[in-house]
Design an enzyme around this catalytic site. Structure first.
Site, PDB file in Angstrom:
ATOM      1  N   ASN A  87       0.790  -1.293   0.456  1.00 47.71           N
ATOM      2  CA  ASN A  87       0.069  -0.124   0.387  1.00 47.71           C
ATOM      3  C   ASN A  87       0.654   1.754  -0.079  1.00 47.71           C
ATOM      4  OD1 ASN A  87      -1.738  -2.277  -0.045  1.00 47.71           O
ATOM      5  ND2 ASN A  87      -2.183  -1.583   2.230  1.00 47.71           N
ATOM      6  N   HIS A 104       5.856  -0.221  -2.623  1.00 41.96           N
ATOM      7  CA  HIS A 104       5.575   0.038  -3.475  1.00 41.96           C
ATOM      8  C   HIS A 104       4.955   1.795  -4.014  1.00 41.96           C
ATOM      9  CE1 HIS A 104       3.420  -3.765  -5.634  1.00 41.96           C
ATOM     10  NE2 HIS A 104       4.570  -3.960  -5.462  1.00 41.96           N
TER      11      HIS A 104
HETATM   12  P1  NAD Z   1      -6.255  -5.973  -4.646  1.00 41.88           P
HETATM   13  O1  NAD Z   1      -7.208  -5.288  -5.374  1.00 41.88           O
HETATM   14  O2  NAD Z   1      -5.133  -7.010  -6.059  1.00 41.88           O
HETATM   15  O3  NAD Z   1      -6.868  -7.117  -4.005  1.00 41.88           O
HETATM   16  C1  NAD Z   1      -6.837  -6.441  -2.433  1.00 41.88           C
HETATM   17  C2  NAD Z   1      -7.166  -8.126  -1.449  1.00 41.88           C
HETATM   18  O4  NAD Z   1      -8.184  -7.525  -0.732  1.00 41.88           O
HETATM   19  C3  NAD Z   1      -9.093  -9.132  -2.699  1.00 41.88           C
HETATM   20  O5  NAD Z   1      -8.196 -10.385  -2.006  1.00 41.88           O
HETATM   21  C4  NAD Z   1      -9.249  -8.644  -1.637  1.00 41.88           C
HETATM   22  O6  NAD Z   1      -9.941  -9.911  -1.285  1.00 41.88           O
HETATM   23  C5  NAD Z   1      -8.767  -8.441  -0.431  1.00 41.88           C
HETATM   24  N1  NAD Z   1      -9.995  -7.491   0.554  1.00 41.88           N
HETATM   25  C6  NAD Z   1     -11.188  -6.896   0.290  1.00 41.88           C
HETATM   26  N2  NAD Z   1     -11.540  -6.353   1.297  1.00 41.88           N
HETATM   27  C7  NAD Z   1     -10.739  -6.396   2.546  1.00 41.88           C
HETATM   28  C8  NAD Z   1     -11.082  -6.607   3.740  1.00 41.88           C
HETATM   29  N3  NAD Z   1     -12.138  -5.981   4.262  1.00 41.88           N
HETATM   30  N4  NAD Z   1      -9.738  -7.151   5.206  1.00 41.88           N
HETATM   31  C9  NAD Z   1      -8.630  -8.085   4.242  1.00 41.88           C
HETATM   32  N5  NAD Z   1      -8.873  -8.348   3.033  1.00 41.88           N
HETATM   33  C10 NAD Z   1     -10.288  -7.371   1.771  1.00 41.88           C
HETATM   34  O7  NAD Z   1      -4.555  -5.716  -4.075  1.00 41.88           O
HETATM   35  P2  NAD Z   1      -3.006  -5.699  -3.937  1.00 41.88           P
HETATM   36  O8  NAD Z   1      -2.415  -7.405  -3.992  1.00 41.88           O
HETATM   37  O9  NAD Z   1      -2.680  -5.225  -2.862  1.00 41.88           O
HETATM   38  O10 NAD Z   1      -2.379  -5.315  -5.154  1.00 41.88           O
HETATM   39  C11 NAD Z   1      -2.747  -3.907  -6.066  1.00 41.88           C
HETATM   40  C12 NAD Z   1      -2.065  -3.012  -5.974  1.00 41.88           C
HETATM   41  O11 NAD Z   1      -2.516  -1.810  -6.122  1.00 41.88           O
HETATM   42  C13 NAD Z   1      -0.664  -2.883  -5.016  1.00 41.88           C
HETATM   43  O12 NAD Z   1       0.301  -3.205  -5.433  1.00 41.88           O
HETATM   44  C14 NAD Z   1      -0.963  -1.227  -4.345  1.00 41.88           C
HETATM   45  O13 NAD Z   1       0.179  -0.641  -4.482  1.00 41.88           O
HETATM   46  C15 NAD Z   1      -1.769  -0.954  -5.198  1.00 41.88           C
HETATM   47  N6  NAD Z   1      -3.235  -0.318  -4.463  1.00 41.88           N
HETATM   48  C16 NAD Z   1      -2.921   0.335  -2.395  1.00 41.88           C
HETATM   49  C17 NAD Z   1      -4.149   1.049  -2.339  1.00 41.88           C
HETATM   50  C18 NAD Z   1      -3.441   1.536  -0.971  1.00 41.88           C
HETATM   51  O14 NAD Z   1      -2.834   2.185  -0.496  1.00 41.88           O
HETATM   52  N7  NAD Z   1      -4.537   1.756   0.350  1.00 41.88           N
HETATM   53  C19 NAD Z   1      -5.518   0.732  -2.772  1.00 41.88           C
HETATM   54  C20 NAD Z   1      -5.652   0.053  -3.900  1.00 41.88           C
HETATM   55  C21 NAD Z   1      -4.636  -0.409  -4.674  1.00 41.88           C
END
Ligand code: NAD
Length: 234
Positions: A87, A104
């Site tokens: 994140n 990231h």
């Molecule tokens: P992803 O979006 O691919 O997967 C998210 C996962 O979280 C899924 O498996 C889903 O089932 C799960 N999920 C949903 N709600 C949840 C909850 N309440 N508690 C626990 N798990 C839950 O995410 P990823 O694998 O991190 O890959 C996404 C990429 O996008 C990363 O590289 C990241 O850098 C970026 N990203 C970052 C943020 C952030 O910084 N908050 C947000 C979105 C995307």
């Protein structure tokens, strides 16, 4: 203290109101990731890329760590906890976690487009066209975009190789190389995965699944770990 390494993904921050993108069909807060989070996107439309990250930063200023973040910080009373996060938000730090490695990048930093060693803390401020480093080059978000190298990966591998307990929270394990980190966890490490949905784990490693959201899942994990290692709750 046992060493506990936690790999967190977008699902970790979902209960803080920050959307994951796999959950909404490859969209990240209504944007197509290809158009805002790749080097090509930056070449094609800097305004759009900056606007996307400026909005994410504004949203982050309003967001608060959830019970999952604070629960992981509280585990530091019992374990030597190292967070490795995909994140770009700062919610682990704001929850009190002391050791956080950002694979990231970080929303609250900007860096020079000509010299990647010039990194600036910008807090929640916007980056605009014309904002430059001391060498006069345009600033960009300090983010690892899709298709870019992940400079912190070697450090993350080293930390994972030393884990006695390795936990994954809220990651679809679709984004490499981060998704492959679990391969480096020692054979005798105790492996856990917290996610409300089914996730395919590379290498068929034997993982204890907690099928819950981050807040409930981390509370559940804490109970189980204290129980397994015979630690009295403080
Ligand atoms: P992803 O979006 O691919 O997967 C998210 C996962 O979280 C899924 O498996 C889903 O089932 C799960 N999920 C949903 N709600 C949840 C909850 N309440 N508690 C626990 N798990 C839950 O995410 P990823 O694998 O991190 O890959 C996404 C990429 O996008 C990363 O590289 C990241 O850098 C970026 N990203 C970052 C943020 C952030 O910084 N908050 C947000 C979105 C995307």
């Amino acid at each position: 203290m046992k060493s506990l390494v936690v790999l967190t993904g977008a699902g970790m921050s979902s209960e803080s109101g920050i959307k994951t993108f796999r959950d909404s069909g490859g969209l990240w807060e209504e944007y197509n990731v290809e158009e805002v989070a790749t080097p090509m996107a930056w070449e094609n439309n800097k305004e759009l890329v900056l606007r996307f990250y400026n909005e994410r930063r504004e949203q982050l200023a309003e967001a608060k760590p959830n019970a999952g973040h604070t629960g992981l910080a509280a585990l530091e009373k019992y374990f030597d906890v190292q967070i490795i996060t995909q994140n770009i938000d700062n919610l682990h730090e704001r929850a009190g976690s002391k050791k956080v490695l950002h694979l990231h990048g970080e929303l609250t930093k900007a860096r020079s487009t000509s010299d990647p060693t010039l990194i600036y803390d910008i807090g929640y401020r916007c980056i605009k066209i014309g904002d430059t480093c001391i060498k006069g080059s345009q600033l960009r978000p300090h983010i690892v975009w899709f298709g870019e190298a992940v400079p912190m990966m070697d450090d993350a591998v080293r930390l994972t190789e030393n884990a006695e307990i390795f936990v994954i929270v809220g990651s679809s394990l679709n984004v490499y190389p981060a998704a492959g980190l679990i391969r480096y966890a020692p054979r005798n490490a105790s492996l856990w995965l917290i996610d409300p949905r089914e996730v395919n784990v590379p290498d068929n490693r034997n993982v204890e699944i907690i099928r819950k959201g981050a807040s409930e899942g981390v509370a559940n994990l804490t109970e189980k770990l204290l129980n397994i290692y015979g630690i009295k709750k403080e």
